[in-house]
Enzyme design. Structure first.
Site, PDB file in Angstrom:
ATOM      1  N   GLU A   1       0.972  -0.966   0.063  1.00 47.58           N
ATOM      2  CA  GLU A   1      -0.145  -0.008  -0.097  1.00 47.58           C
ATOM      3  C   GLU A   1       0.834   1.034   0.209  1.00 47.58           C
ATOM      4  OE1 GLU A   1      -3.791   1.257   2.247  1.00 47.58           O
ATOM      5  OE2 GLU A   1      -2.369   1.200   3.795  1.00 47.58           O
TER       6      GLU A   1
ATOM      7  N   ASP B   1      -4.521   9.991   9.296  1.00 44.32           N
ATOM      8  CA  ASP B   1      -3.290   9.469   9.919  1.00 44.32           C
ATOM      9  C   ASP B   1      -2.860   9.880  11.177  1.00 44.32           C
ATOM     10  OD1 ASP B   1      -2.301   7.804   7.763  1.00 44.32           O
ATOM     11  OD2 ASP B   1      -2.040   9.537   6.425  1.00 44.32           O
TER      12      ASP B   1
ATOM     13  N   TYR C   1     -10.556  -2.643   3.115  1.00 38.70           N
ATOM     14  CA  TYR C   1      -9.919  -2.122   4.200  1.00 38.70           C
ATOM     15  C   TYR C   1     -10.724  -1.998   5.575  1.00 38.70           C
ATOM     16  CZ  TYR C   1      -5.763   0.167   6.679  1.00 38.70           C
ATOM     17  OH  TYR C   1      -4.991   0.622   7.351  1.00 38.70           O
TER      18      TYR C   1
END
Length: 285
Positions: free
Chosen positions: A47, A58, A173
């Protein structure tokens, strides 16, 4: 069949280990060398992140990798060049992209997906675009031959999970916990089977578990819970960060005084990354 379809068909009872790497971190040359190390150590797919100025999904470790790559002058054009180089060297390796939604908005959806398809990407996840807003992105991805990937949140409703399963291609995911990426809050090994089954009952693409996957026992628990594999990002990025030093030979492109960086001791980084990835991959067997 897509490269991800081929991968999951080949693995059968074995799980996939998928490292995350920020393109251009800390430099284009270094990140290509890191890719080679990850693949040689047993990574089944990659990824790859595209540097962005506001990576809201993030945690601090991967946020710092965005900053280092941007300080080194790596933007979308340079990221696409990196993908082309990786694809040329590893023609069968599945490549999933993590790109923030402002990028396709700025490029135009069809242009964006076509550029990534031509560079050699297989799948694209836009972490800040929920599936309920995904229709135009899905259509543009499918026109370009790119697999659209969506996140299955830990506490999602049945309606959301069904939509994620319906529209994701290549893989889904699934997050193993709430929050942002990072090893600061590790994956919980309890309750993973319920989390995987909650997504799997809608009969979608294979499930990769991410967020907080940093130790072999996390990978082992993910596979035992029924996931097709696990994605590790922050732990990989933390190893890279540890080996970064300022690069006085390259100008900084940062607006905040962050210097351009390079790997100080490539051999030491290669040894540490290789050992880590081999241990994580072994946990999928």
């Amino acid at each position: 069949m897509s490269r991800f379809d081929t991968l999951f068909s080949r693995l059968h009872d074995e799980g996939a280990f998928v490292p995350f790497l920020m393109l251009g971190d800390p430099s284009p040359k270094d990140s290509l060398a890191i890719v080679r190390t990850l693949v040689a150590a047993g990574a089944d797919a990659l990824e790859l992140g595209v540097p962005f100025s506001d990576p809201v999904a993030d945690g601090p470790t991967i946020q710092a990798s965005h900053v280092r790559a941007l300080a080194g002058g790596v933007g979308l054009t340079e990221a696409l060049e990196q993908i082309r180089a990786i694809r040329a060297e590893f023609p069968r390796l599945p490549l999933g992209m993590l790109v923030y939604g402002n990028v396709p908005f700025a490029r135009g959806l069809d242009t964006f997906y076509q550029e990534f398809a031509e560079a050699g990407a297989d799948a694209i996840l836009l972490p800040d675009i929920p599936v309920r807003e995904g229709a135009p992105f899905i259509a543009a991805a499918e026109r370009a031959g790119i697999d659209p990937v969506f996140i299955a949140p830990a506490q999602a409703s049945e309606e959301v999970l069904e939509a994620v399963a319906t529209h994701s291609r290549g893989y889904i995911y699934a997050v193993s916990r709430d929050g942002v990426t990072g090893t600061e809050k590790q994956s919980q090994t309890t309750g993973l089977r319920e989390a995987v089954e909650h997504v799997a009952r809608f009969d979608g693409a294979p499930i990769l578990l991410g967020f907080g996957i940093s130790q072999p026992e996390h990978v082992r628990a993910a596979i035992q819970a029924g996931a097709a594999g696990a994605i590790t990002g922050s732990a990989i990025t933390r190893i890279v960060e540890k080996h970064c030093v300022p690069d006085p030979e390259r100008p900084s492109h940062s607006e905040h005084g962050v210097p351009a960086s390079k790997v100080g001791d490539p051999e030491a980084l290669r040894a540490e990354l290789g050992e880590y990835v081999r241990a994580m991959k072994k946990a999928t067997l």
